[in-house]
Design an enzyme around this catalytic site. Sequence first.
Site, PDB file in Angstrom:
ATOM      1  N   HIS A  10       0.704  -1.113  -0.055  1.00  0.00           N
ATOM      2  CA  HIS A  10      -0.182  -0.023  -0.090  1.00  0.00           C
ATOM      3  C   HIS A  10       0.836   1.164  -0.082  1.00  0.00           C
ATOM      4  CE1 HIS A  10      -3.665  -1.984   0.800  1.00  0.00           C
ATOM      5  NE2 HIS A  10      -3.074  -3.082   1.296  1.00  0.00           N
ATOM      6  N   ASN A  55     -10.421  -2.613   2.501  1.00  0.00           N
ATOM      7  CA  ASN A  55     -10.217  -2.822   1.199  1.00  0.00           C
ATOM      8  C   ASN A  55     -11.360  -2.576   0.429  1.00  0.00           C
ATOM      9  OD1 ASN A  55      -7.293  -3.318   1.353  1.00  0.00           O
ATOM     10  ND2 ASN A  55      -7.604  -5.353   0.999  1.00  0.00           N
ATOM     11  N   HIS A 113      -3.832   1.154  11.853  1.00  0.00           N
ATOM     12  CA  HIS A 113      -3.607  -0.129  12.634  1.00  0.00           C
ATOM     13  C   HIS A 113      -4.960  -0.774  13.056  1.00  0.00           C
ATOM     14  CE1 HIS A 113      -2.328  -3.261  15.207  1.00  0.00           C
ATOM     15  NE2 HIS A 113      -1.988  -2.441  16.554  1.00  0.00           N
ATOM     16  N   TYR A 135       1.093  -4.149  12.318  1.00  0.00           N
ATOM     17  CA  TYR A 135       0.910  -2.614  11.816  1.00  0.00           C
ATOM     18  C   TYR A 135       1.877  -1.872  12.742  1.00  0.00           C
ATOM     19  CZ  TYR A 135      -2.499  -3.612   8.390  1.00  0.00           C
ATOM     20  OH  TYR A 135      -3.392  -4.242   7.248  1.00  0.00           O
TER      21      TYR A 135
HETATM   22 FE1  HDE Z   1      -2.790  -4.959   5.707  1.00  0.00          FE
HETATM   23  N1  HDE Z   1      -0.738  -3.892   5.812  1.00  0.00           N
HETATM   24  N2  HDE Z   1      -1.849  -6.607   5.972  1.00  0.00           N
HETATM   25  N3  HDE Z   1      -4.437  -5.614   4.877  1.00  0.00           N
HETATM   26  N4  HDE Z   1      -2.996  -3.277   4.968  1.00  0.00           N
HETATM   27  C1  HDE Z   1      -0.506  -2.647   5.773  1.00  0.00           C
HETATM   28  O1  HDE Z   1       0.713  -1.309   7.169  1.00  0.00           O
HETATM   29  C2  HDE Z   1      -0.719  -6.942   6.756  1.00  0.00           C
HETATM   30  C3  HDE Z   1      -4.604  -6.996   4.999  1.00  0.00           C
HETATM   31  C4  HDE Z   1      -4.407  -2.851   4.398  1.00  0.00           C
HETATM   32  O2  HDE Z   1      -3.316   3.413   4.005  1.00  0.00           O
HETATM   33  C5  HDE Z   1       1.008  -2.387   6.199  1.00  0.00           C
HETATM   34  O3  HDE Z   1       1.035   0.906   7.747  1.00  0.00           O
HETATM   35  C6  HDE Z   1      -0.623  -8.117   7.186  1.00  0.00           C
HETATM   36  C7  HDE Z   1      -5.870  -7.323   5.077  1.00  0.00           C
HETATM   37  C8  HDE Z   1      -4.518  -1.353   4.048  1.00  0.00           C
HETATM   38  O4  HDE Z   1      -1.468   3.242   5.227  1.00  0.00           O
HETATM   39  C9  HDE Z   1       1.289  -3.934   6.934  1.00  0.00           C
HETATM   40  C10 HDE Z   1      -1.991  -8.938   6.776  1.00  0.00           C
HETATM   41  C11 HDE Z   1      -6.524  -6.055   4.549  1.00  0.00           C
HETATM   42  C12 HDE Z   1      -3.427  -0.880   4.257  1.00  0.00           C
HETATM   43  C13 HDE Z   1       0.338  -4.667   6.703  1.00  0.00           C
HETATM   44  C14 HDE Z   1      -2.424  -7.843   6.045  1.00  0.00           C
HETATM   45  C15 HDE Z   1      -5.253  -5.162   4.606  1.00  0.00           C
HETATM   46  C16 HDE Z   1      -2.293  -1.843   4.787  1.00  0.00           C
HETATM   47  C17 HDE Z   1       1.850  -1.776   5.478  1.00  0.00           C
HETATM   48  C18 HDE Z   1      -2.208 -10.182   6.670  1.00  0.00           C
HETATM   49  C19 HDE Z   1      -7.965  -5.753   3.996  1.00  0.00           C
HETATM   50  C20 HDE Z   1      -2.985   0.682   4.174  1.00  0.00           C
HETATM   51  C21 HDE Z   1       2.092  -0.161   5.712  1.00  0.00           C
HETATM   52  C22 HDE Z   1      -2.093 -10.950   8.108  1.00  0.00           C
HETATM   53  C23 HDE Z   1      -8.636  -5.659   5.420  1.00  0.00           C
HETATM   54  C24 HDE Z   1      -3.165   1.283   5.153  1.00  0.00           C
HETATM   55  C25 HDE Z   1       1.203  -0.156   7.020  1.00  0.00           C
HETATM   56  C26 HDE Z   1      -2.613   2.931   4.905  1.00  0.00           C
HETATM   57  C27 HDE Z   1      -1.173  -1.882   4.902  1.00  0.00           C
HETATM   58  C28 HDE Z   1       0.411  -5.835   7.063  1.00  0.00           C
HETATM   59  C29 HDE Z   1      -3.624  -8.041   5.246  1.00  0.00           C
HETATM   60  C30 HDE Z   1      -5.562  -3.727   4.319  1.00  0.00           C
HETATM   61  C31 HDE Z   1       2.847  -4.175   6.448  1.00  0.00           C
HETATM   62  C32 HDE Z   1       0.723  -8.785   8.032  1.00  0.00           C
HETATM   63  C33 HDE Z   1      -6.756  -8.459   5.079  1.00  0.00           C
HETATM   64  C34 HDE Z   1      -5.793  -0.495   3.494  1.00  0.00           C
HETATM   65  O5  HDE Z   1       1.686  -3.687   8.409  1.00  0.00           O
END
Ligand code: HDE
Length: 707
Positions: A70, A143, A334, A357
């Site tokens: 993202h 999402n 987060h 997060y």
């Molecule tokens: Fe994320 N995800 N994600 N994700 N995600 C990040 O956090 C992660 C998942 C989502 O505009 C990171 O600050 C793991 C699902 C959005 O700043 C990180 C897993 C959904 C955004 C991270 C998931 C999301 C992130 C990278 C599986 C939909 C952007 C930067 C266990 C419900 C937020 C950050 C923004 C961002 C980890 C799965 C949505 C790396 C480990 C499912 C919208 O922490």
Amino acid sequence: MKSDKKSQQLDSLSTHNEDQKLTTNQGVRISDNQNSLKSSNRGSTLMEDFILREKITHFDHERIPERIVHARGSGAHGVFKLNKSLEAYTSANFLSEAGKETPVFVRFSTVAGSKGSTDLARDVRGFAIKFYTEEGNYDLVANNMPVFFIQDAMKFPDLVHAVKPEPDNEIPQAASAHDTFWDFISLMPESMHMIMWLMSDRAIPRSFRMMEGFGVHSFKFLKEDQTCHFVKFHLKPRLGIHSLAWDEAQRISGVDSDFHKRDLWEAIENGDYPQWDFGVQIISENDENNFDFDILDPTKLIPEEIVPVEIIGTLTLNRNPDNFFAETEQIAFHPGHLVPGIDFSNDPLLQGRLFSYTDTQLSRLGSPNFHEIPINRSLNTVHNNQRDGHMRSQLVKGKVSYEPNSIGGGCPYQAMIGEGAFYSHEEKVSGTKIRMRSKSFVDHYSQAKLFYNSQSQPEKRHLEKALIFELSKVTIPAIRERLVGQLSYINDDLCNTVAKGLGVEVKKLLFPNQSIPAFTDPETLQSEEKEPLIASSSSLSMEFTVKDTVKSRKIGFIIGKGADSSSFSYLTSALEERGARVEIIASSMAPVKLSNGAIILPKHSLTSCASVLFDALYISTGENSGNDFFLSENKLKILNFINEAYAHCKAIYFGDGASLFYESSNAYNKPYEDPGIIIPVDEDPLNKFLNAIAHHRVWDLERERNS
Ligand code: HDE
């Protein structure tokens, strides 16, 4: 006492420099911002030039690590208004009092690409909302698709490594169409439902303002008496859900790769505030096991026919950020930023996110004090005994940073439940500690079927073409074959069409789960060829979305010298009255004189833009004589505009003087009725045009228009 005096002094000093003279970061005024300090007129630069060194040092450190996923994002401020109280289900204050308004910041994003990549990638879009509630910050990190690729957080790094550019050559950027992604996916049957979404047009939205948002996981609503309900969050765009054509998305990447960022920014600047209805699906705790899938499985959605979405509020975005870096880049979301009355479920993907997060913010923002950055600050004043750390800015007075204490009068005190303190669901937990996937997670195909079956014919065709496009970019034949084998469990037409498009023979995989170690229980190796609970669900298709508004649609007016002024004014005001945006395109950037002598200024020239940047076209060329539209070079450009818009199924209005273009275009003399082509002799051309724009595209005629 001493320190109070100091802060008073600081306060009065901070009002100095009201005439805004250039200063260093230490507040020293600078007299020369053009030249560094040198040993002589043509001599070497002196080390003592602290002004130069400070400026360059700061510049050298301007970048922070981009988000691992993202990275590319666009944000805006807004407000969430609760229209219907949910106090029967949750004690969350911002969801309890109908009429209550809560400030928000929303960040939209693509997932796979780097910060500078195109907005138009085929990808999932992030839709993260920070609610600045009176009880602290609540983050809904959502999402634009309601399910996810994987069921367990353990697989997230594998998924992301597979989709990111390949490690040896860093190719391709912001694209899933490559070997490693499809290699992984073809071995992960649990991703098949999400793949249906990703290959559909949902992955290429027309605008952030025209896409849905989903919390994906089941969360919990709690009351202080421990009453618990499961909840899924939904956002439904007031402008309807609309997408681009894949060919168009690829073209826009070249013409304006900031297309979505610009669209959001301009809409808010123009006062076209994006709005979503905010809805919830509520499931009683007793019904947790009454579905034919597990509601803790993030690869499953709850069809709206089974649990309707209840609309309870409105999200409006009404202010652009003042500074992209300070706000959109530094905002830290987060899923674990919760307020009392909301809790997690045991969804194993969500549970893994709860670790990731904060960890990611530490490496991105570089300090445990990231909550002190203004965009991340809670409205509720923070009181705790945490102290110090990199870039600490909160100035806590006194000696005490521990609890219990007597020296500080016991402060800060713990709050009671009922005084707004957070509380968790008191859930009974028992079981054997185990590293295994639940059997209730094993059906990977019935909701993939449900999604495919719910699509309209054009949507199905687009999905098939997307799979053929992506898999044709794969260089290893075995990956293509394996993926086609997976499709055979979803739908025969889909599978055969894709196989034919790829030149692959269909070989049904006997044990699609066998290749992956997640299911170590032999019983679960057998594929589940279940039929979905319902045959189709209308909310899964964009066919049934809002199609009654032209609001904020961008209409390109290709206007030549001498164009009929009365038609121009009539059409412009009719469109603008209904909220559409008219942008003038001329042969150059020179002013254009209309038939009545009025002068209009073009926003674009035929050279600086392309049809893909507009939702619809109007062409009015005026008299032939002396009109440079009829010079062969311009004529060709206009015809390209028209034919491209035609191929992308857009509305095209051939106005006064444009008959020659009509007759030379692909739209001319077709054996079928086309509601998207408007000519002056049509009965009520204005309404035909408005209706065609509101319908977004004539997707049903895509095959005919391109044959
Ligand atoms: Fe994320 N995800 N994600 N994700 N995600 C990040 O956090 C992660 C998942 C989502 O505009 C990171 O600050 C793991 C699902 C959005 O700043 C990180 C897993 C959904 C955004 C991270 C998931 C999301 C992130 C990278 C599986 C939909 C952007 C930067 C266990 C419900 C937020 C950050 C923004 C961002 C980890 C799965 C949505 C790396 C480990 C499912 C919208 O922490």
